[in-house]
Design an enzyme around this catalytic site. Structure first.
Site, PDB file in Angstrom:
ATOM      1  CE  LYS A  81      -4.506   0.869   0.350  1.00 13.93           C
ATOM      2  NZ  LYS A  81      -5.639   0.117  -0.187  1.00 13.93           N
ATOM      3  CB  THR A  91     -16.153  -4.401  -5.402  1.00 19.03           C
ATOM      4  OG1 THR A  91     -14.801  -4.055  -5.703  1.00 19.03           O
ATOM      5  CG2 THR A  91     -16.310  -4.587  -3.904  1.00 19.03           C
ATOM      6  CG  ASN A 113     -12.092  -2.588   2.806  1.00 16.95           C
ATOM      7  OD1 ASN A 113     -11.922  -3.794   2.611  1.00 16.95           O
ATOM      8  ND2 ASN A 113     -11.889  -1.674   1.872  1.00 16.95           N
TER       9      ASN A 113
END
Ligand code: NAI
Length: 350
Positions: free
Chosen positions: A80, A147, A258
């Protein structure tokens, strides 16, 4: 600052910190684990209060990418990037080019995409400086369609596990958050015959989606506690904790948001209440699957969707193993992911 001593460090392979004098760029790239392949993960731009806060975030997020990729069986590791700054006021073409050069200096060990505060258009600017910047391709660079399709697969698997059938006809499903993912998810669910209860901070959005899919609009502070078969959180993380869990009235949880569990113990608390929780990162991996296809070249939408369908089998496996072992589903998912990325011998990488 002692990076190695941070609780979020957790065995990261590398943490790179960059400063570019000309553009005032301050950023960090964390690479958690590359045993399954080079690291992949978005670049977040956020006005962090301190460098320490930015480091803690990048470490937490890159670790999460390792688990997500490993559980899905993807040939990539977790990484990340975070850029310290306000995306509304500090983001310039020159700054994004400097981000691209920082990514490039890692020679492919990390490929970046977009995240909070950056867009596919920003990634395209980074890509002028490096081969290792790439956005999902399904719909104008958005990960959301893949997604949403993947979350739908996860919901089907959850229904199969809990109710013995993945037919959603007549099942009640509450969707919290009707944005890029939640809005599309409603379409899949309504097409499959589910009865929808929906909520969004944007009341006009909720009303429009309710009219389209004959859904029932629920108040923002009530949607989590709706008496439904399945709750699909598609807004913010950290929503299941010691306060919310006792109030839940759903049989199962399966959604895109998330980091839904405030702490690992909350996964155990859900299991203790008999609520089946489909781990968030097991079912919201569709966008990463899309990105992996985009990186590979020869991008083909049916192939991406086919790979997203595998989320059904992965979810079912996690839920069934948890039933057999008596563990929380979140613990089982973590264990399976760790087995995948810790036991690959380095010589069989990629
Ligand atoms: P988005 O920003 O497009 O939509 C979020 C929606 O939730 C907005 O409409 C917002 O008004 C609503 N919302 C926020 N707080 C709320 C609350 N308390 N109650 C009701 N509604 C609320 O975001 P997106 O892209 O749809 O993502 C949703 C979630 O899924 C996020 O947690 C994100 O991190 C996660 N996710 C998204 C992926 C993607 O491909 N976009 C990939 C993996 C995870």
């Amino acid at each position: 600052m002692n990076v190695l001593g941070l609780p979020e460090f957790d065995g990261h392979e590398a943490v790179h910190v960059f400063h570019d004098e000309a553009t005032r760029l301050d950023m960090a790239i964390a690479i958690h684990n590359t045993r399954l392949g080079p690291a992949v993960g978005g670049c977040r731009m956020w006005p962090y209060a301190s460098g320490a806060a930015a480091l803690a975030d990048v470490l937490r997020l890159s670790r999460g990418m390792t688990y997500k990729a490993a559980l899905a069986g993807l040939p990539c590791g977790g990484g990340k990037a975070v850029v310290i700054g306000n995306p509304a006021t500090d983001k310039t073409t020159r700054l994004l080019e400097a981000v691209g050069r920082a990514v490039d200096s890692l020679n492919g060990r990390y490929t970046t995409s977009d995240d909070v505060g950056t867009t596919p258009a920003d990634v395209a600017i980074m890509a002028t400086q490096t081969r290792y910047a790439c956005a999902p391709l399904m719909a104008d660079g958005s990960a959301a369609p893949a997604t949403a399709f993947g979350v739908f697969q996860g919901i089907l698997a959850t229904a199969a596990h809990v109710f013995g059938s993945d037919l959603l006809t007549g099942r009640t499903i509450a969707v919290q958050g009707l944005g890029a993912v939640g809005g599309r998810l409603c379409e899949y669910l309504a097409d499959a015959g589910a009865r929808l209860w929906i909520s969004d901070l944007d009341g006009a959005r909720a009303t429009a989606i309710a009219a389209r899919w004959k859904a029932t609009v629920v108040a923002v502070d009530e949607i989590l506690y709706a008496p439904v078969d399945i709750l699909a959180p598609c807004a913010m993380g950290g929503i299941f904790d010691a306060t919310s869990i006792p109030r839940l009235r759903c049989r199962a949880i399966a959604g895109a948001a998330n980091n839904q569990l405030a702490t690992a113990a909350d996964g155990v608390a859900l299991a203790a209440r008999g609520i089946v929780y489909a781990p968030d990162y097991a079912i919201n991996v569709g966008g990463l699957i899309d990105l992996v296809h985009a990186q590979r070249g020869g991008y083909d939408v049916p192939e991406v969707l086919e790979d997203c369908r595998r989320i059904h089998a992965t979810t079912l496996r996690v839920l069934e193993l948890a039933t057999q072992s008596g563990e929380a589903t979140s613990d089982v998912a973590n264990r399976l992911a760790e087995q995948a990325f810790r036991t690959v011998p380095p010589e069989s990488r990629r």
